[in-house]
Write an enzyme that holds these catalytic residues in place. Structure first.
Site, PDB file in Angstrom:
ATOM      1  N   HIS A  89     -77.610  -5.079   8.542  1.00 36.73           N
ATOM      2  CA  HIS A  89     -78.653  -4.085   8.779  1.00 36.73           C
ATOM      3  C   HIS A  89     -78.003  -2.725   8.961  1.00 36.73           C
ATOM      4  O   HIS A  89     -76.876  -2.619   9.403  1.00 36.73           O
ATOM      5  CB  HIS A  89     -79.529  -4.447   9.988  1.00 36.73           C
ATOM      6  CG  HIS A  89     -78.784  -4.607  11.268  1.00 36.73           C
ATOM      7  ND1 HIS A  89     -77.996  -5.718  11.557  1.00 36.73           N
ATOM      8  CD2 HIS A  89     -78.700  -3.803  12.353  1.00 36.73           C
ATOM      9  CE1 HIS A  89     -77.475  -5.585  12.762  1.00 36.73           C
ATOM     10  NE2 HIS A  89     -77.883  -4.423  13.261  1.00 36.73           N
ATOM     11  N   HIS A 126     -78.617   1.136  10.505  1.00 38.57           N
ATOM     12  CA  HIS A 126     -79.394   1.987  11.401  1.00 38.57           C
ATOM     13  C   HIS A 126     -79.523   3.365  10.761  1.00 38.57           C
ATOM     14  O   HIS A 126     -78.512   3.969  10.390  1.00 38.57           O
ATOM     15  CB  HIS A 126     -78.674   2.158  12.751  1.00 38.57           C
ATOM     16  CG  HIS A 126     -78.460   0.887  13.487  1.00 38.57           C
ATOM     17  ND1 HIS A 126     -79.234   0.508  14.556  1.00 38.57           N
ATOM     18  CD2 HIS A 126     -77.536  -0.107  13.322  1.00 38.57           C
ATOM     19  CE1 HIS A 126     -78.808  -0.652  15.027  1.00 38.57           C
ATOM     20  NE2 HIS A 126     -77.776  -1.041  14.286  1.00 38.57           N
ATOM     21  N   ASN A 179     -72.768  -1.744  12.072  1.00 36.77           N
ATOM     22  CA  ASN A 179     -71.766  -2.341  12.950  1.00 36.77           C
ATOM     23  C   ASN A 179     -71.278  -3.630  12.299  1.00 36.77           C
ATOM     24  O   ASN A 179     -72.086  -4.450  11.862  1.00 36.77           O
ATOM     25  CB  ASN A 179     -72.366  -2.643  14.329  1.00 36.77           C
ATOM     26  CG  ASN A 179     -72.886  -1.394  15.001  1.00 36.77           C
ATOM     27  OD1 ASN A 179     -72.264  -0.351  14.948  1.00 36.77           O
ATOM     28  ND2 ASN A 179     -74.048  -1.492  15.615  1.00 36.77           N
ATOM     29  N   VAL A 229     -76.672  -8.759  15.947  1.00 38.29           N
ATOM     30  CA  VAL A 229     -77.438  -9.638  15.061  1.00 38.29           C
ATOM     31  C   VAL A 229     -76.615  -9.840  13.799  1.00 38.29           C
ATOM     32  O   VAL A 229     -76.251  -8.880  13.125  1.00 38.29           O
ATOM     33  CB  VAL A 229     -78.819  -9.033  14.710  1.00 38.29           C
ATOM     34  CG1 VAL A 229     -79.582  -9.949  13.758  1.00 38.29           C
ATOM     35  CG2 VAL A 229     -79.635  -8.772  15.978  1.00 38.29           C
ATOM     36  N   ASP A 259     -86.470   0.555  15.634  1.00 39.88           N
ATOM     37  CA  ASP A 259     -85.621  -0.136  16.603  1.00 39.88           C
ATOM     38  C   ASP A 259     -86.342  -0.158  17.951  1.00 39.88           C
ATOM     39  O   ASP A 259     -86.915   0.848  18.360  1.00 39.88           O
ATOM     40  CB  ASP A 259     -84.278   0.587  16.731  1.00 39.88           C
ATOM     41  CG  ASP A 259     -83.232  -0.234  17.451  1.00 39.88           C
ATOM     42  OD1 ASP A 259     -83.463  -0.588  18.632  1.00 39.88           O
ATOM     43  OD2 ASP A 259     -82.185  -0.510  16.852  1.00 39.88           O
ATOM     44  N   ILE A 260     -86.322  -1.300  18.628  1.00 43.36           N
ATOM     45  CA  ILE A 260     -87.020  -1.390  19.921  1.00 43.36           C
ATOM     46  C   ILE A 260     -86.231  -0.736  21.053  1.00 43.36           C
ATOM     47  O   ILE A 260     -86.767  -0.522  22.133  1.00 43.36           O
ATOM     48  CB  ILE A 260     -87.395  -2.839  20.292  1.00 43.36           C
ATOM     49  CG1 ILE A 260     -86.161  -3.730  20.395  1.00 43.36           C
ATOM     50  CG2 ILE A 260     -88.396  -3.403  19.289  1.00 43.36           C
ATOM     51  CD1 ILE A 260     -86.442  -5.103  20.979  1.00 43.36           C
TER      52      ILE A 260
END
Length: 126
Positions: A110, A112, A97, A106, A41-42
């Protein structure tokens, strides 16, 4: 294989995760196979913060999860292996989420994988 609608194809073209999967946008990959791309993750919220992203554009809304429940099942086996490789087997979280009200930014499924805290007081509870 189901035929993709024009709307789905447009979403895939515009989706930042689809662009990362296609390597149109750089990312620091830690794992890639035929089903998943996993990258850092950025904007990490923990010392280890990985994004587990199905290569297929799947959305939480609209029936994708029911149709591709097999993908979700594989996340748990993969996440255990990723946690072991990252050295966080002693404690990590898997977070998804669902919708803007939960902080989803987004619209591509996905998960995390977050962990690596030095002490329990650093952990953010969900």
């Amino acid at each position: 294989m189901l035929k993709k609608s024009e709307e789905t194809m447009k979403k895939e073209l515009d989706c930042i995760f689809c662009k990362i999967v296609r390597k149109e946008i750089p990312a620091e990959f830690v794992h890639e196979d035929e089903v998943f791309a996993v990258f850092k993750d950025i904007h990490p919220s923990a010392p280890v913060h990985l994004l587990i992203v199905p290569k297929e554009h799947l959305e939480i809304q609209g029936g994708d999860l029911e149709r591709r429940a097999d993908v979700l099942g594989r996340v748990f086996a993969l996440s255990h292996r990723l946690a072991e490789e990252a050295g966080v087997l002693e404690g990590y979280k898997l977070v998804t989420n669902a919708g803007p009200g939960a902080g989803q930014t987004v619209d591509h499924l996905h998960i995390h994988l977050i962990g690596g805290w030095k002490s329990p007081t650093e952990v953010r509870h969900v």
